[in-house]
Enzyme design. Structure first.
Site, PDB file in Angstrom:
ATOM      1  N   GLY A  28       0.848  -1.199   0.000  1.00  0.00           N
ATOM      2  CA  GLY A  28       0.000   0.000   0.000  1.00  0.00           C
ATOM      3  C   GLY A  28       0.879   1.242   0.000  1.00  0.00           C
ATOM      4  O   GLY A  28       0.499   2.295   0.525  1.00  0.00           O
ATOM      5  N   ALA A  54       1.804   3.410  -2.180  1.00  0.00           N
ATOM      6  CA  ALA A  54       1.521   4.637  -2.938  1.00  0.00           C
ATOM      7  C   ALA A  54       0.384   5.440  -2.324  1.00  0.00           C
ATOM      8  O   ALA A  54      -0.028   6.466  -2.866  1.00  0.00           O
ATOM      9  CB  ALA A  54       1.177   4.267  -4.388  1.00  0.00           C
ATOM     10  N   ARG A 102     -11.475   5.865   6.312  1.00  0.00           N
ATOM     11  CA  ARG A 102     -12.837   6.317   6.649  1.00  0.00           C
ATOM     12  C   ARG A 102     -13.191   7.633   5.990  1.00  0.00           C
ATOM     13  O   ARG A 102     -12.324   8.441   5.670  1.00  0.00           O
ATOM     14  CB  ARG A 102     -12.938   6.560   8.160  1.00  0.00           C
ATOM     15  CG  ARG A 102     -13.059   5.331   8.966  1.00  0.00           C
ATOM     16  CD  ARG A 102     -13.585   5.646  10.357  1.00  0.00           C
ATOM     17  NE  ARG A 102     -12.624   6.304  11.233  1.00  0.00           N
ATOM     18  CZ  ARG A 102     -12.964   6.927  12.353  1.00  0.00           C
ATOM     19  NH1 ARG A 102     -14.245   7.028  12.711  1.00  0.00           N
ATOM     20  NH2 ARG A 102     -12.044   7.483  13.133  1.00  0.00           N
ATOM     21  N   ARG A 152     -14.570   2.646  12.066  1.00  0.00           N
ATOM     22  CA  ARG A 152     -13.496   1.828  11.487  1.00  0.00           C
ATOM     23  C   ARG A 152     -14.043   0.471  11.063  1.00  0.00           C
ATOM     24  O   ARG A 152     -13.633  -0.090  10.065  1.00  0.00           O
ATOM     25  CB  ARG A 152     -12.343   1.674  12.484  1.00  0.00           C
ATOM     26  CG  ARG A 152     -11.583   2.980  12.750  1.00  0.00           C
ATOM     27  CD  ARG A 152     -10.503   2.746  13.783  1.00  0.00           C
ATOM     28  NE  ARG A 152      -9.767   3.956  14.137  1.00  0.00           N
ATOM     29  CZ  ARG A 152     -10.186   4.862  15.016  1.00  0.00           C
ATOM     30  NH1 ARG A 152     -11.377   4.718  15.606  1.00  0.00           N
ATOM     31  NH2 ARG A 152      -9.452   5.919  15.313  1.00  0.00           N
ATOM     32  N   ASN A 170     -11.637  -4.004   3.603  1.00  0.00           N
ATOM     33  CA  ASN A 170     -10.254  -4.229   4.037  1.00  0.00           C
ATOM     34  C   ASN A 170      -9.963  -5.659   4.508  1.00  0.00           C
ATOM     35  O   ASN A 170      -8.834  -6.139   4.394  1.00  0.00           O
ATOM     36  CB  ASN A 170      -9.884  -3.227   5.138  1.00  0.00           C
ATOM     37  CG  ASN A 170      -9.747  -1.820   4.583  1.00  0.00           C
ATOM     38  OD1 ASN A 170      -9.790  -1.622   3.366  1.00  0.00           O
ATOM     39  ND2 ASN A 170      -9.586  -0.833   5.453  1.00  0.00           N
ATOM     40  N   SER A 205      -3.717  -1.213   8.607  1.00  0.00           N
ATOM     41  CA  SER A 205      -5.056  -1.116   8.004  1.00  0.00           C
ATOM     42  C   SER A 205      -6.158  -1.396   9.017  1.00  0.00           C
ATOM     43  O   SER A 205      -6.069  -2.341   9.801  1.00  0.00           O
ATOM     44  CB  SER A 205      -5.174  -2.107   6.850  1.00  0.00           C
ATOM     45  OG  SER A 205      -4.056  -2.000   6.009  1.00  0.00           O
ATOM     46  N   ASN A 206      -7.208  -0.594   8.941  1.00  0.00           N
ATOM     47  CA  ASN A 206      -8.352  -0.719   9.847  1.00  0.00           C
ATOM     48  C   ASN A 206      -9.423  -1.656   9.312  1.00  0.00           C
ATOM     49  O   ASN A 206      -9.511  -1.839   8.099  1.00  0.00           O
ATOM     50  CB  ASN A 206      -8.970   0.679  10.050  1.00  0.00           C
ATOM     51  CG  ASN A 206      -8.296   1.430  11.179  1.00  0.00           C
ATOM     52  OD1 ASN A 206      -8.055   0.877  12.247  1.00  0.00           O
ATOM     53  ND2 ASN A 206      -7.980   2.694  10.930  1.00  0.00           N
ATOM     54  N   ASP A 264      -2.164   6.325  18.726  1.00  0.00           N
ATOM     55  CA  ASP A 264      -2.901   6.699  19.943  1.00  0.00           C
ATOM     56  C   ASP A 264      -1.931   7.225  21.009  1.00  0.00           C
ATOM     57  O   ASP A 264      -2.232   8.166  21.740  1.00  0.00           O
ATOM     58  CB  ASP A 264      -3.664   5.481  20.485  1.00  0.00           C
ATOM     59  CG  ASP A 264      -4.644   4.935  19.456  1.00  0.00           C
ATOM     60  OD1 ASP A 264      -5.276   5.747  18.759  1.00  0.00           O
ATOM     61  OD2 ASP A 264      -4.759   3.702  19.335  1.00  0.00           O
ATOM     62  N   ARG A 276      -0.579  10.670  19.904  1.00  0.00           N
ATOM     63  CA  ARG A 276      -1.608  11.697  20.162  1.00  0.00           C
ATOM     64  C   ARG A 276      -1.698  12.013  21.652  1.00  0.00           C
ATOM     65  O   ARG A 276      -1.790  13.171  22.051  1.00  0.00           O
ATOM     66  CB  ARG A 276      -2.985  11.181  19.716  1.00  0.00           C
ATOM     67  CG  ARG A 276      -3.192  11.231  18.240  1.00  0.00           C
ATOM     68  CD  ARG A 276      -4.578  10.716  17.861  1.00  0.00           C
ATOM     69  NE  ARG A 276      -4.753  10.831  16.434  1.00  0.00           N
ATOM     70  CZ  ARG A 276      -5.315   9.901  15.671  1.00  0.00           C
ATOM     71  NH1 ARG A 276      -5.785   8.787  16.200  1.00  0.00           N
ATOM     72  NH2 ARG A 276      -5.421  10.107  14.377  1.00  0.00           N
ATOM     73  N   HIS A 327      -7.838  -0.441  18.993  1.00  0.00           N
ATOM     74  CA  HIS A 327      -7.730   0.807  18.238  1.00  0.00           C
ATOM     75  C   HIS A 327      -9.067   1.173  17.600  1.00  0.00           C
ATOM     76  O   HIS A 327      -9.266   1.041  16.398  1.00  0.00           O
ATOM     77  CB  HIS A 327      -6.618   0.687  17.177  1.00  0.00           C
ATOM     78  CG  HIS A 327      -6.473   1.945  16.359  1.00  0.00           C
ATOM     79  ND1 HIS A 327      -6.003   3.136  16.882  1.00  0.00           N
ATOM     80  CD2 HIS A 327      -6.771   2.212  15.066  1.00  0.00           C
ATOM     81  CE1 HIS A 327      -6.006   4.065  15.948  1.00  0.00           C
ATOM     82  NE2 HIS A 327      -6.472   3.536  14.827  1.00  0.00           N
TER      83      HIS A 327
END
Ligand code: NAD
Ligand code: LMR
Length: 330
Positions: free
Chosen positions: A8, A10, A81, A87, A94, A118-119, A150, A153, A179
């Protein structure tokens, strides 16, 4: 020699993440895989004067080449999202993407560290674990859900309310659970270095940390979710795994969503505290084979206990959903 493959590469996360990985001088080979645009991203990054050789792989036919010999695979492939989505709404697209990438990795680089972005992470990590188990190559010490954003943040948001007295670089808030909103459980009572908060501050900070992703989704207004901060968080976690694996560095601890069986000594006792869940995010000490030791939850406040119980009930369903998805397609 240390080969890293980005699946993934790009995308919104993939590009800045690949840039930050290009700056990591422990990496000798950086393989960039995507269904679109991988050659352009790779050509661009390949001009940066760091040791790694950058190669590109475009489309499913080239996936085996991207994975062959990889020591670490990091996966930000899939859809993000839009406002109004959870998610878990991403699961229907996904889940299949992650299952197929994991199937290829189990075949071509079964001993690689697998780092999943990935979620929904609470389901995609169990999907990868289940695929590896179905192929007979599962090592729970080597599969990680990246929850570092997380933690990143939390350090920043604490600084926002304790301006001047807190350093966002060195402040650490352990985050446990998973998550997604209620499964993200910040343990502000265990913040290092110690800080005191009012109950009002604790509740406001907890909510902001739990819903930090929504802040970005709302601000991007339909153009996706966190990419730049996620790239930094992903590169930080990959660096921790690589440093512990390659240099035998000890004492490297990062929260991450893992299978509790990865720690034969502490895992069972932790599982008993969280109604037997198989996967959970906890501070994990990393070593040369991946998970070295999973830290226990420790002593927490009554408010944190309440959050934890909500997290456990949501996680149970998300983990099972991932496992069932793989079993149904075997
Ligand atoms: P994006 O749409 O910008 O990029 C996704 C990339 O994946 C695209 O380049 C796409 O071509 C590629 N892709 C799709 N299917 C693929 C496949 N089968 N094989 C290889 N590549 C494939 O999305 P993004 O903003 O980079 O987000 C990617 C994922 O990361 C989303 O699921 C998002 O929810 C998740 N995310 C997780 C966290 C976290 O904290 N764990 C943080 C932010 C985003
Ligand atoms: C985040 O926490 O930013 C990511 O999980 C992306 C999202 O959907 O919020």
């Amino acid at each position: 020699m240390f080969k890293v493959t980005v699946c993934g590469a790009a995308g919104g996360i993939g590009q800045p993440l690949s840039l930050l990985l290009k700056l990591n001088e422990d990496i000798t080979d950086l393989a960039l895989y995507d269904l679109v645009n991988a050659p352009g991203v790779a050509a661009d990054l390949s001009h940066i004067n760091t040791p790694s050789k950058v190669t590109s792989y475009l489309g499913a036919d080239q996936l085996p080449g991207a994975l062959m010999g990889a020591n670490l695979v990091i996966i930000p492939a899939g859809v993000p999202r839009k406002p109004g989505m959870t998610r878990d709404d991403l699961f229907k697209i996904n889940a299949g993407i992650i299952r197929d990438l994991a199937t290829a990795a189990a075949t071509h680089c079964p001993k690689a560290f697998m780092l999943i972005i990935s979620n929904p992470v609470n389901s995609t990590v169990p999907i990868v674990a289940e695929v590896f188990a179905s192929k007979g190559v599962y090592d729970p010490k080597r599969i990680f859900g990246i929850t570092t954003l997380d933690v990143v943040r939390a350090s920043r948001f604490v600084t926002d309310i304790k301006a001047g007295s807190v350093n966002p670089v060195t402040t650490r808030v352990p985050i446990v659970g998973g998550h997604s909103g209620p499964t993200i459980v910040p343990l502000l009572s265990q913040i290092q270095p110690h800080q005191s908060f009012t109950q009002e501050e604790i509740e406001a900070l907890t909510k902001r940390i739990q819903y930090g992703g929504d802040e970005v989704v709302k601000a991007k207004d339909g153009a996706g979710s966190a990419t730049l901060s996620m790239a930094q968080a992903g590169a930080r976690f990959a660096k921790a795994v690589i440093t512990a694996a390659l240099h035998g560095a000890t004492g490297i601890v990062e929260p991450t969503f893992v299978d509790l069986d990865a720690d034969a000594t502490n895992g069972a006792a932790i599982r008993a505290e969280i109604q037997g869940l198989q996967h959970f995010a906890l501070p994990v000490e990393l070593g040369k084979d991946g998970v070295e030791r999973i830290h226990s939850i420790g002593s927490i406040s009554d408010y944190e206990k309440q959050l934890l119980s909500g997290a456990v009930s949501e996680l149970k369903g998300s983990i099972q959903k991932g496992v069932d998805f793989v079993r149904a397609s075997l």
